[in-house]
Design an enzyme around this catalytic site. Structure first.
Site, short mmCIF file in Angstrom:
data_model
loop_
_atom_site.label_atom_id
_atom_site.label_comp_id
_atom_site.label_asym_id
_atom_site.label_seq_id
_atom_site.Cartn_x
_atom_site.Cartn_y
_atom_site.Cartn_z
N ASP A 14 2.73 -24.53 40.47
CA ASP A 14 2.63 -24.90 39.06
C ASP A 14 2.77 -26.42 39.00
O ASP A 14 3.21 -27.05 39.96
CB ASP A 14 3.76 -24.20 38.29
CG ASP A 14 3.96 -24.75 36.89
OD1 ASP A 14 2.99 -24.72 36.12
OD2 ASP A 14 5.08 -25.22 36.60
N ASP A 16 3.46 -28.76 35.53
CA ASP A 16 4.42 -29.33 34.59
C ASP A 16 5.78 -28.64 34.69
O ASP A 16 5.87 -27.43 34.53
CB ASP A 16 3.87 -29.22 33.16
CG ASP A 16 2.61 -30.05 32.98
OD1 ASP A 16 1.55 -29.46 32.71
OD2 ASP A 16 2.69 -31.27 33.16
#
Ligand code: XBP
Ligand code: MG
Length: 259
Positions: A14, A16
């Site tokens: 991932d 952010d």
């Protein structure tokens, strides 16, 4: 098809909150600059933004704010076009903030990615954020050629439904040609864990600064950070993680034990 080989084959990152804490000091000020540029009387503060992060994707988030928070946008012929313009402007400001060096990678991210490459693990990015935001962060914070390190960069609107829907993970697995159980995802938020759980991808959480009160049910382990030889031992908030930091050998041994 059931594979007999239970080794970890790929890490799915991932962006952010996982690679870097990009929200509070990156996306948030960038939104407010874009709102001011277009004369939109919105100013999001850190507390409000933490609530709005429950909605993934900028255009979805802004539309949610306009409707659910009764902060209507100016009456324009094409609201979608206005939202796209705001998103584009926000991302331009975000890229400038990233380029300024204001958003360092989280501890251990550079080390783990380097170890994974050296160990021959396949790498992918699996994110809700826009592709241009991924490019900016990888180029400025990891390495100028870092985009080439990831076989797949699955980002933003490439799928119809953003996290917590599993679509973006399904897309990445399909492009990798791997089964969900061959991979380990690294996430920071409840939406990310829910997307992984729905896709059947084992997920290790390093809790993001906006996510300390999130429900990480379904995660294989929840840690405060990736840690490292120069960092304090990681704090294990859930799951049976024993190593003092997240290294590739520790991940591979732990992953085999999950099966
Ligand atoms: C985080 C998100 C994104 C970012 C903003 O994605 O939900 O919407 O907040 O990026 P992830 P965009 O944690 O999956 O990386 O403006 O491109 O939506
Ligand atoms: Mg995230």
């Amino acid at each position: 098809m059931e594979t007999s080989d239970t080794r970890l084959k790929a890490l799915l990152f991932d962006v952010d909150g996982t690679l870097a804490e990009t929200e509070r000091h990156g996306h948030l000020p960038a939104y407010n600059l874009a709102f001011a540029e277009l004369g939109i009387p919105w100013r999001w503060d850190a507390g409000l933004y933490g609530q709005l992060l429950a909605v993934t994707g900028s255009r979805e988030r802004m539309r949610h704010y306009a409707r659910q928070w009764r902060q209507p946008l100016p009456a324009v012929a094409d609201e979608d076009a206005l939202l796209r313009d705001l998103h584009r402007r926000k991302n331009a400001h975000y890229a400038a903030i990233v380029a300024s060096g204001a958003l360092p990678l989280r501890p251990g991210v550079r080390r783990l990615i380097g170890e994974a490459r050296a160990a021959g693990l396949r790498l992918a990015i699996v994110t809700t954020t826009s592709p241009e935001n991924v490019s900016a962060l990888l180029r400025h914070c990891l390495a100028p050629d870092a985009e080439q390190w990831f076989e797949v960069i699955a980002a933003g609107d490439i799928v119809p439904h953003k996290k917590p829907a599993p679509d973006i993970y399904h897309y990445a697995l399909e492009r990798l040609g791997l089964a969900a159980g061959d991979c380990m995802a690294l996430e920071d938020s409840e939406n990310g864990v829910r997307a992984c759980a729905a896709a059947g991808v084992p997920v290790l959480v390093t809790v993001g600064e906006y996510c300390t009160d999130h429900d990480f049910s379904g995660a294989a382990a929840v840690l405060d950070a990736l840690g490292g030889p120069d960092q304090p031992p990681v704090r294990v908030l859930a799951g049976d993680w024993r190593a003092p930091w997240v290294s590739v050998p520790a991940l591979q041994a732990w992953f085999s034990g999950l099966r």
